[in-house]
Design an enzyme around this catalytic site. Structure first.
Site, PDB file in Angstrom:
ATOM      1  N   THR A  63      18.916 -20.287 -28.620  1.00  0.00           N
ATOM      2  CA  THR A  63      18.659 -19.016 -29.132  1.00  0.00           C
ATOM      3  C   THR A  63      17.934 -18.162 -28.265  1.00  0.00           C
ATOM      4  O   THR A  63      17.811 -18.276 -27.180  1.00  0.00           O
ATOM      5  CB  THR A  63      17.846 -19.311 -30.430  1.00  0.00           C
ATOM      6  OG1 THR A  63      17.856 -17.999 -31.415  1.00  0.00           O
ATOM      7  CG2 THR A  63      16.593 -19.865 -30.442  1.00  0.00           C
ATOM      8  N   LYS A  67      20.596 -17.141 -24.345  1.00  0.00           N
ATOM      9  CA  LYS A  67      22.012 -17.436 -25.024  1.00  0.00           C
ATOM     10  C   LYS A  67      22.937 -17.143 -23.750  1.00  0.00           C
ATOM     11  O   LYS A  67      24.062 -17.932 -23.481  1.00  0.00           O
ATOM     12  CB  LYS A  67      22.482 -16.746 -26.059  1.00  0.00           C
ATOM     13  CG  LYS A  67      21.966 -17.113 -27.328  1.00  0.00           C
ATOM     14  CD  LYS A  67      22.420 -16.606 -28.601  1.00  0.00           C
ATOM     15  CE  LYS A  67      22.219 -17.188 -29.834  1.00  0.00           C
ATOM     16  NZ  LYS A  67      22.837 -16.513 -31.110  1.00  0.00           N
ATOM     17  N   ASP A 104      28.804 -19.070 -33.162  1.00  0.00           N
ATOM     18  CA  ASP A 104      28.435 -17.816 -33.893  1.00  0.00           C
ATOM     19  C   ASP A 104      29.571 -16.994 -34.491  1.00  0.00           C
ATOM     20  O   ASP A 104      29.363 -16.859 -35.617  1.00  0.00           O
ATOM     21  CB  ASP A 104      27.616 -16.932 -33.071  1.00  0.00           C
ATOM     22  CG  ASP A 104      26.209 -17.257 -33.013  1.00  0.00           C
ATOM     23  OD1 ASP A 104      25.678 -18.047 -33.570  1.00  0.00           O
ATOM     24  OD2 ASP A 104      25.514 -16.875 -31.747  1.00  0.00           O
ATOM     25  N   ASN A 154      27.275   2.270 -31.679  1.00  0.00           N
ATOM     26  CA  ASN A 154      26.143   1.837 -31.257  1.00  0.00           C
ATOM     27  C   ASN A 154      25.030   2.851 -30.808  1.00  0.00           C
ATOM     28  O   ASN A 154      25.562   4.163 -30.297  1.00  0.00           O
ATOM     29  CB  ASN A 154      26.038   1.126 -29.957  1.00  0.00           C
ATOM     30  CG  ASN A 154      24.998   0.152 -29.543  1.00  0.00           C
ATOM     31  OD1 ASN A 154      24.210  -0.254 -30.424  1.00  0.00           O
ATOM     32  ND2 ASN A 154      24.583   0.082 -28.341  1.00  0.00           N
ATOM     33  N   ARG A 159      26.832   1.615 -23.886  1.00  0.00           N
ATOM     34  CA  ARG A 159      26.815   0.046 -24.180  1.00  0.00           C
ATOM     35  C   ARG A 159      28.051  -0.499 -25.033  1.00  0.00           C
ATOM     36  O   ARG A 159      28.798  -1.370 -24.805  1.00  0.00           O
ATOM     37  CB  ARG A 159      25.562  -0.543 -24.873  1.00  0.00           C
ATOM     38  CG  ARG A 159      24.712  -1.638 -23.954  1.00  0.00           C
ATOM     39  CD  ARG A 159      23.720  -2.091 -24.698  1.00  0.00           C
ATOM     40  NE  ARG A 159      23.574  -3.274 -24.698  1.00  0.00           N
ATOM     41  CZ  ARG A 159      22.376  -4.102 -25.447  1.00  0.00           C
ATOM     42  NH1 ARG A 159      21.810  -3.408 -26.292  1.00  0.00           N
ATOM     43  NH2 ARG A 159      22.601  -5.325 -25.507  1.00  0.00           N
ATOM     44  N   MET A 218      24.345  -9.080 -40.390  1.00  0.00           N
ATOM     45  CA  MET A 218      23.776 -10.502 -39.717  1.00  0.00           C
ATOM     46  C   MET A 218      22.306 -10.782 -39.982  1.00  0.00           C
ATOM     47  O   MET A 218      21.903 -12.005 -39.897  1.00  0.00           O
ATOM     48  CB  MET A 218      24.026 -10.360 -38.279  1.00  0.00           C
ATOM     49  CG  MET A 218      25.506 -10.419 -37.797  1.00  0.00           C
ATOM     50  SD  MET A 218      25.640 -10.680 -36.037  1.00  0.00           S
ATOM     51  CE  MET A 218      27.458 -10.425 -35.925  1.00  0.00           C
ATOM     52  N   GLY A 241      23.580 -12.792 -43.964  1.00  0.00           N
ATOM     53  CA  GLY A 241      23.674 -13.324 -42.948  1.00  0.00           C
ATOM     54  C   GLY A 241      23.229 -14.649 -42.810  1.00  0.00           C
ATOM     55  O   GLY A 241      23.479 -15.482 -41.960  1.00  0.00           O
TER      56      GLY A 241
HETATM   57  P1  NDP Z   1      20.636  -7.708 -28.891  1.00  0.00           P
HETATM   58  O1  NDP Z   1      19.198  -7.448 -28.351  1.00  0.00           O
HETATM   59  O2  NDP Z   1      21.604  -8.387 -27.800  1.00  0.00           O
HETATM   60  O3  NDP Z   1      21.195  -6.248 -29.645  1.00  0.00           O
HETATM   61  C1  NDP Z   1      20.661  -5.444 -30.236  1.00  0.00           C
HETATM   62  C2  NDP Z   1      21.394  -4.485 -30.931  1.00  0.00           C
HETATM   63  O4  NDP Z   1      20.580  -3.570 -31.803  1.00  0.00           O
HETATM   64  C3  NDP Z   1      21.876  -3.387 -29.641  1.00  0.00           C
HETATM   65  O5  NDP Z   1      22.995  -2.986 -29.984  1.00  0.00           O
HETATM   66  C4  NDP Z   1      20.678  -2.231 -29.953  1.00  0.00           C
HETATM   67  O6  NDP Z   1      21.047  -1.012 -29.639  1.00  0.00           O
HETATM   68  C5  NDP Z   1      20.659  -2.358 -31.374  1.00  0.00           C
HETATM   69  N1  NDP Z   1      19.323  -1.898 -32.047  1.00  0.00           N
HETATM   70  C6  NDP Z   1      18.130  -2.395 -31.691  1.00  0.00           C
HETATM   71  N2  NDP Z   1      17.297  -1.647 -32.301  1.00  0.00           N
HETATM   72  C7  NDP Z   1      17.705  -0.368 -32.861  1.00  0.00           C
HETATM   73  C8  NDP Z   1      17.479   0.721 -33.573  1.00  0.00           C
HETATM   74  N3  NDP Z   1      16.136   1.015 -33.409  1.00  0.00           N
HETATM   75  N4  NDP Z   1      18.221   1.777 -34.035  1.00  0.00           N
HETATM   76  C9  NDP Z   1      19.563   1.518 -33.541  1.00  0.00           C
HETATM   77  N5  NDP Z   1      20.040   0.348 -33.061  1.00  0.00           N
HETATM   78  C10 NDP Z   1      19.061  -0.559 -32.678  1.00  0.00           C
HETATM   79  O7  NDP Z   1      20.631  -8.627 -30.134  1.00  0.00           O
HETATM   80  P2  NDP Z   1      21.439  -9.687 -30.661  1.00  0.00           P
HETATM   81  O8  NDP Z   1      23.041  -9.008 -30.820  1.00  0.00           O
HETATM   82  O9  NDP Z   1      21.410 -10.976 -30.093  1.00  0.00           O
HETATM   83  O10 NDP Z   1      21.252  -9.739 -32.048  1.00  0.00           O
HETATM   84  C11 NDP Z   1      21.389  -8.814 -33.237  1.00  0.00           C
HETATM   85  C12 NDP Z   1      20.992  -9.217 -34.523  1.00  0.00           C
HETATM   86  O11 NDP Z   1      21.801 -10.305 -35.020  1.00  0.00           O
HETATM   87  C13 NDP Z   1      19.562  -9.751 -34.669  1.00  0.00           C
HETATM   88  O12 NDP Z   1      18.770  -9.134 -35.672  1.00  0.00           O
HETATM   89  C14 NDP Z   1      19.939 -11.251 -34.694  1.00  0.00           C
HETATM   90  O13 NDP Z   1      18.760 -12.039 -35.535  1.00  0.00           O
HETATM   91  C15 NDP Z   1      21.194 -11.214 -35.709  1.00  0.00           C
HETATM   92  N6  NDP Z   1      21.996 -12.523 -35.369  1.00  0.00           N
HETATM   93  C16 NDP Z   1      21.983 -13.153 -36.701  1.00  0.00           C
HETATM   94  C17 NDP Z   1      22.815 -14.449 -36.306  1.00  0.00           C
HETATM   95  C18 NDP Z   1      23.053 -15.198 -37.891  1.00  0.00           C
HETATM   96  O14 NDP Z   1      23.398 -16.267 -37.647  1.00  0.00           O
HETATM   97  N7  NDP Z   1      22.846 -14.597 -38.893  1.00  0.00           N
HETATM   98  C19 NDP Z   1      23.443 -14.835 -35.363  1.00  0.00           C
HETATM   99  C20 NDP Z   1      23.207 -13.899 -34.146  1.00  0.00           C
HETATM  100  C21 NDP Z   1      22.464 -12.837 -34.335  1.00  0.00           C
HETATM  101  P3  NDP Z   1      20.959  -0.341 -27.904  1.00  0.00           P
HETATM  102  O15 NDP Z   1      22.347  -0.844 -27.501  1.00  0.00           O
HETATM  103  O16 NDP Z   1      21.076   1.055 -28.370  1.00  0.00           O
HETATM  104  O17 NDP Z   1      19.623  -0.840 -27.714  1.00  0.00           O
END
Ligand code: NDP
Length: 279
Positions: A63, A67, A104, A154, A159, A218, A241
């Site tokens: 995790t 990853k 996933d 996004n 990105r 999620m 999720g």
């Molecule tokens: P990352 O850190 O790789 O990506 C985060 C994403 O969230 C980016 O697109 C980012 O945008 C966006 N983001 C963060 N903060 C904000 C904000 N304040 N406003 C708008 N956009 C925002 O995280 P992951 O992709 O690894 O995980 C994403 C979510 O999915 C997590 O909450 C994780 O817990 C959940 N998850 C759940 C799983 C499940 O089994 N249910 C499995 C995997 C993940 P920007 O590019 O602009 O920074």
């Protein structure tokens, strides 16, 4: 007899629900095994993996934040882990090599199958909020399942464009303010990690989503997020999720312990009680 061992590796890892899932299933199956949590310092991941090569662990879930690094340390990478650009499962082979997989995306489709009866990922466009690792895995899984079009929204547009470029013609980055962005969508998935506090962005308006669209988040803490509440208020079907978490753990359990978990879905009630949520 030899006890089979597996675990989850993260930084931090104390919040992980994976030990609850796997240990519940081990007990239900009557298997001699245990599933542990390994919290590592951020720079210790490769040393951890090398230390267990050919050793006493069958495998690990991986995790945050490891990853992507998990792909780099592996000797073999499954097609779906390669497509997702990340691994959430490492298997320690008896010859000392390490194989990487990503379950996933399978978990995401499992969640839809459990909570949105009859939903087909090839039924229409996917609208995806977020462009991080989880979003990338979702794009790979939906495209592999025949989804005709993915629209990525996004906060950081560049990105989303990078992600779209990696996947080719069927994937586009769009402006969230574009009024047609939800038109004809079959699925809307929140893969953003935006917090839920007062600073969190408001949920999107689902006004222009088709009545048949299914909305998934999620996030599973809490289970009913503002994103899902807004969708439900529009009368749309929702998927939470927690089943994604369960769905990614099922194939991992089989890889670690040699058989699928019995009555896999029943663990949901136990997790809900732990999280203090009503089922
Ligand atoms: P990352 O850190 O790789 O990506 C985060 C994403 O969230 C980016 O697109 C980012 O945008 C966006 N983001 C963060 N903060 C904000 C904000 N304040 N406003 C708008 N956009 C925002 O995280 P992951 O992709 O690894 O995980 C994403 C979510 O999915 C997590 O909450 C994780 O817990 C959940 N998850 C759940 C799983 C499940 O089994 N249910 C499995 C995997 C993940 P920007 O590019 O602009 O920074």
């Amino acid at each position: 007899s030899t006890t089979r061992l597996a675990g989850v590796v993260g930084h931090p890892v104390s919040h992980s629900l994976s030990p609850v899932l796997h240990n519940t299933w081990l007990e239900a199956a009557g298997l001699d095994g245990a599933y542990l949590a390994f919290g590592l310092a951020a720079d210790r991941f490769r040393a951890f993996v090398d230390g267990f090569r050919g050793g006493s662990l069958a495998g690990v879930n991986v995790t945050l934040p490891f990853k992507t690094e998990a792909l780099a340390v592996a000797d073999r990478v499954s097609a779906r882990a390669h497509a997702a650009g990340a691994a959430n499962v490492l298997i320690f082979e008896v010859d000392g090599s390490v194989s990487a997989d990503n379950t996933d995306g399978e978990g995401l489709l499992y969640a839809f199958a459990r909570q949105a009866t009859g939903f087909q990922p090839d039924a229409g466009p996917l609208v995806l909020f977020g462009a991080g690792g989880a979003a990338r895995g979702a794009v790979a899984a939906f495209l592999a399942a025949g989804c005709p079009e993915v629209r990525i929204l996004n906060r950081t547009r560049a990105r989303a464009e990078d992600l779209a470029e990696q996947f080719g013609d069927r994937v586009r980055a769009l402006d969230p303010a574009d009024p047609s962005v939800l038109s004809g969508a079959a699925a809307l998935v929140n893969a953003s990690s935006a917090g839920l506090g007062p600073d969190a962005p408001p949920p999107p308006s689902f006004d222009r989503a088709p009545a048949s669209a299914v909305v998934m988040d999620m996030t599973y803490r809490p289970l009913r997020t503002p994103f899902l509440e807004a969708a439900a208020a529009r009368g749309l079907r929702t998927v939470d999720g927690l089943d994604m978490l369960i769905g990614q753990a099922i194939p991992a359990f089989e890889a670690f312990f040699g058989q699928p978990p019995p009555d896999a879905a029943e663990v949901r009630g136990r997790v809900l009680r732990l999280l203090g949520e009503a089922s």
